[in-house]
Design a protein around this motif. Sequence first.
Motif, PDB file in Angstrom:
ATOM      1  N   ASP A   1       0.816  -1.251   0.179  1.00  0.00           N
ATOM      2  CA  ASP A   1       0.030  -0.123  -0.157  1.00  0.00           C
ATOM      3  C   ASP A   1       0.793   1.400  -0.019  1.00  0.00           C
ATOM      4  O   ASP A   1       0.631   2.180  -0.884  1.00  0.00           O
ATOM      5  CB  ASP A   1      -0.904  -0.083   1.230  1.00  0.00           C
TER       6      ASP A   1
ATOM      7  N   LEU B   1       2.739   1.426  -3.372  1.00  0.00           N
ATOM      8  CA  LEU B   1       1.880   1.869  -4.637  1.00  0.00           C
ATOM      9  C   LEU B   1       1.505   3.251  -4.665  1.00  0.00           C
ATOM     10  O   LEU B   1       0.734   3.931  -5.139  1.00  0.00           O
ATOM     11  CB  LEU B   1       0.855   0.773  -4.719  1.00  0.00           C
ATOM     12  N   ARG B   2       1.624   3.727  -3.183  1.00  0.00           N
ATOM     13  CA  ARG B   2       1.077   5.087  -2.870  1.00  0.00           C
ATOM     14  C   ARG B   2      -0.416   5.555  -3.350  1.00  0.00           C
ATOM     15  O   ARG B   2      -0.899   6.334  -3.905  1.00  0.00           O
ATOM     16  CB  ARG B   2       1.722   6.364  -3.765  1.00  0.00           C
ATOM     17  N   ASP B   3      -1.139   4.196  -2.904  1.00  0.00           N
ATOM     18  CA  ASP B   3      -2.569   4.310  -2.798  1.00  0.00           C
ATOM     19  C   ASP B   3      -3.313   5.441  -2.186  1.00  0.00           C
ATOM     20  O   ASP B   3      -2.851   5.573  -0.805  1.00  0.00           O
ATOM     21  CB  ASP B   3      -3.059   2.850  -2.525  1.00  0.00           C
ATOM     22  N   GLU B   4      -4.158   6.172  -2.813  1.00  0.00           N
ATOM     23  CA  GLU B   4      -4.793   7.344  -2.239  1.00  0.00           C
ATOM     24  C   GLU B   4      -5.932   6.679  -1.373  1.00  0.00           C
ATOM     25  O   GLU B   4      -6.329   7.282  -0.255  1.00  0.00           O
ATOM     26  CB  GLU B   4      -5.339   8.470  -3.256  1.00  0.00           C
ATOM     27  N   LEU B   5      -6.538   5.527  -1.521  1.00  0.00           N
ATOM     28  CA  LEU B   5      -7.489   5.088  -0.774  1.00  0.00           C
ATOM     29  C   LEU B   5      -7.045   4.081   0.383  1.00  0.00           C
ATOM     30  O   LEU B   5      -7.928   3.949   1.309  1.00  0.00           O
ATOM     31  CB  LEU B   5      -8.415   4.263  -1.699  1.00  0.00           C
ATOM     32  N   HIS B   6      -5.693   3.790   0.172  1.00  0.00           N
ATOM     33  CA  HIS B   6      -5.162   2.967   1.229  1.00  0.00           C
ATOM     34  C   HIS B   6      -5.979   1.555   1.524  1.00  0.00           C
ATOM     35  O   HIS B   6      -6.251   1.392   2.885  1.00  0.00           O
ATOM     36  CB  HIS B   6      -5.240   3.801   2.826  1.00  0.00           C
ATOM     37  N   ALA B   7      -6.148   1.196   0.446  1.00  0.00           N
ATOM     38  CA  ALA B   7      -6.871  -0.211   0.453  1.00  0.00           C
ATOM     39  C   ALA B   7      -6.182  -1.307   1.077  1.00  0.00           C
ATOM     40  O   ALA B   7      -6.698  -2.182   1.847  1.00  0.00           O
ATOM     41  CB  ALA B   7      -7.192  -0.613  -1.034  1.00  0.00           C
TER      42      ALA B   7
END
Length: 122
Positions: A49, A52-58
């Motif tokens: 997470d 990948l620098r996910d904005e939703l923080h899945a």
Amino acid sequence: MHLVYPAVLAALLFCVGLYGVLARRNAILVLMSVELMLNAVNLNLVAFDVWLRDELHAGQALTLFTITIAAAEIGIGLAIVLLVYRNRGTADVDRLRDLHEETDAAGPSEPADRDEKAEAAA
């Protein structure tokens, strides 16, 4: 952040947990090893997470679900182990393979024997 460090640590944790599940005989240590394997999965979820620098923080959200499921699993598993230990006197996994009651070594009784026992009891 380098992805290699948490991935290697998670792989080591998972391998130690897998060894614990396969080699241990005590049911409580097997449950602890399963928890170690789930923590390795959680570490991978959070590391990917962040990578990948996910904005939703899945990955972090899935980690919270995994922690919740692990807490429920350990609670129910520990309750079952304590109940089996109270009834059988051991938490050894190899001795708990069959959960049926012990019967006599003569084998199943004939229907005529059961009828005679029923008449004698009446």
